[in-house]
Enzyme design. Sequence first.
Site, PDB file in Angstrom:
ATOM      1  N   LYS A  31       0.517  -1.166   0.072  1.00 30.86           N
ATOM      2  CA  LYS A  31       0.107  -0.174   0.039  1.00 30.86           C
ATOM      3  C   LYS A  31       1.150   1.597   0.135  1.00 30.86           C
ATOM      4  CE  LYS A  31      -3.427   1.858   2.892  1.00 30.86           C
ATOM      5  NZ  LYS A  31      -4.469   1.312   4.285  1.00 30.86           N
ATOM      6  N   SER A  90      -9.527   1.174   2.874  1.00 26.28           N
ATOM      7  CA  SER A  90      -8.997   2.502   2.120  1.00 26.28           C
ATOM      8  C   SER A  90      -7.884   1.376   1.532  1.00 26.28           C
ATOM      9  CB  SER A  90      -8.147   3.168   2.756  1.00 26.28           C
ATOM     10  OG  SER A  90      -7.100   2.328   4.136  1.00 26.28           O
ATOM     11  N   SER A 134      -9.541  -0.810   6.984  1.00 22.83           N
ATOM     12  CA  SER A 134      -9.044  -0.663   5.640  1.00 22.83           C
ATOM     13  C   SER A 134      -8.749  -1.957   5.013  1.00 22.83           C
ATOM     14  CB  SER A 134      -8.224   0.251   6.083  1.00 22.83           C
ATOM     15  OG  SER A 134      -9.006   1.594   5.896  1.00 22.83           O
TER      16      SER A 134
HETATM   17  N1  GLN Z   1     -12.820   2.989   6.235  1.00 24.10           N
HETATM   18  C1  GLN Z   1     -12.510   3.570   7.697  1.00 24.10           C
HETATM   19  C2  GLN Z   1     -12.819   4.909   8.039  1.00 24.10           C
HETATM   20  O1  GLN Z   1     -12.555   5.575   6.711  1.00 24.10           O
HETATM   21  C3  GLN Z   1     -11.330   2.958   8.303  1.00 24.10           C
HETATM   22  C4  GLN Z   1     -10.597   3.472   7.578  1.00 24.10           C
HETATM   23  C5  GLN Z   1      -9.135   2.871   7.555  1.00 24.10           C
HETATM   24  O2  GLN Z   1      -8.832   1.771   8.343  1.00 24.10           O
HETATM   25  N2  GLN Z   1      -7.182   3.304   7.847  1.00 24.10           N
HETATM   26  O3  GLN Z   1     -11.654   5.373   9.107  1.00 24.10           O
END
Ligand code: GLN
Length: 473
Positions: A64, A139, A163
């Site tokens: 990532k 994400s 994420s």
């Molecule tokens: N979808 C969650 C957020 O928007 C988690 C994001 C993540 O785990 N980086 O914060």
Amino acid sequence: MLQTKKISSVELTSHFLQRIDQNRELNAFITVDAETALANARQADISLNDKSGDLLTGLPLALKDIFCTRGMLTSCGSRMLANFTSPYDATVTERLNAAGSVLLGKTNMDEFAMGSSNESSYFGPVLNPWNVDCVPGGSSGGSAAAVSARLCPATVGTDTGGSIRQPAAFCGLTGLKPSYGRISRYGMVAFASSLDQAGPITQSAEDAALLLQAMAGFDPRDSTSLDIEVPDFLPALKTSLDGVTVGVAASFLDSTLDPDVLAGIEEALRTFENLGARLVDIELPNSSAGIPCYYVIALAEASSNLSRFDGVRYGHRAEQYDDLMDMYEQSRAEGFGDEVKRRILIGTYALSAGYYDAYYLKAQKIRRIIADDFRNAFQRCDLIAAPTTPTTAFRLSEKVDDPVAMYLNDIFTVPVNLAGLPAVSIPVGLDQAAMPIGMQLIGPYLEESRILAAAHSYQQVTPWHQRIPEAFT
Ligand code: GLN
């Protein structure tokens, strides 16, 4: 195959580079470095030949774009860092290199890991290989799309509130969020430091164990990294499910859950029973407070972490400005996207004098109560099974204008981060539109081995983790 010389690392690396090239429309990658990858593959072949290789020697991987990679762009999906070539490697990068893996490139992601659909990336949305009209989740959406379309065998993502697990669920993959402190956060661009954790997105629990083994362990450069012995995750996979108690919270399986997801989870639970597990009822009464609690704590930490992006020390600097203040303001206004700005504003507000006690401190107390709920539940069971997401992958653009609907996607994942626990999402079926359904197995603190073994047992008798989206077979 690498070890028995059925294929060389150069052949394998070329194969994946070609697939990445042929499937650019998925937008899974931000950076691909074919030249360095092939050079490293040649080195790996030498090690494989003289048997001096390590755990991952010759295996192509992708990271990532949140992990610092020396000499390579590390953008974090943001215009703010679209010109940032890291001068050093993250610990994750360093350990995967040391284990002999070959880095193909960096995968697309929501800007600063903020999102559940990969639509907040400065580099554009990623498409879900199972249906290109749908999001891959976020994400770590690029990472999940890449593995799902078999553009690489495995990737590493990060999970602050879901994420890793949510995109794994949306793309039919195995995604492990390890216990907080298990893998060093050094060189991983910070979103919410008390929640962030790196982890593998793979085809199987076995692959997840392999990558976890390479990455886990103490790092003096991260003060929250745990100085404890790392277990042998691979042999532990063989532990059977016989007599294992699996906790199920009825409140997670109520009528608000998509019926296809519910059916998939129930079917998977029956398979667990057939493998010798015993289901027990548990309660997680305060989990519904997880979303508001997470969105206060995560955004408060984000507002603080992101203050370093000022156009001086890092990142984008505006060309036109009047004075120092104006330069900060213009640079941040241009460098950050809407979702990141929204979160900085909310986080700063929650931390400001007069509101700190009402929001931030209150959220910290609720966080403790949520962690206690899990502790109580684990008095009655060895691990907990729960849906990963309330629905399967939704359509592109469907939720971009409704941040709260987007946030609610994480209802089942955020409590786990708040409590610092390990959890793995595994594919357990397809819905009526042939989109993957995910189920997560949550373990007590530091019990990655237990949940990976359960996932592995399940994957020995079910086909879901081997399914490849039709257009990419
Ligand atoms: N979808 C969650 C957020 O928007 C988690 C994001 C993540 O785990 N980086 O914060």
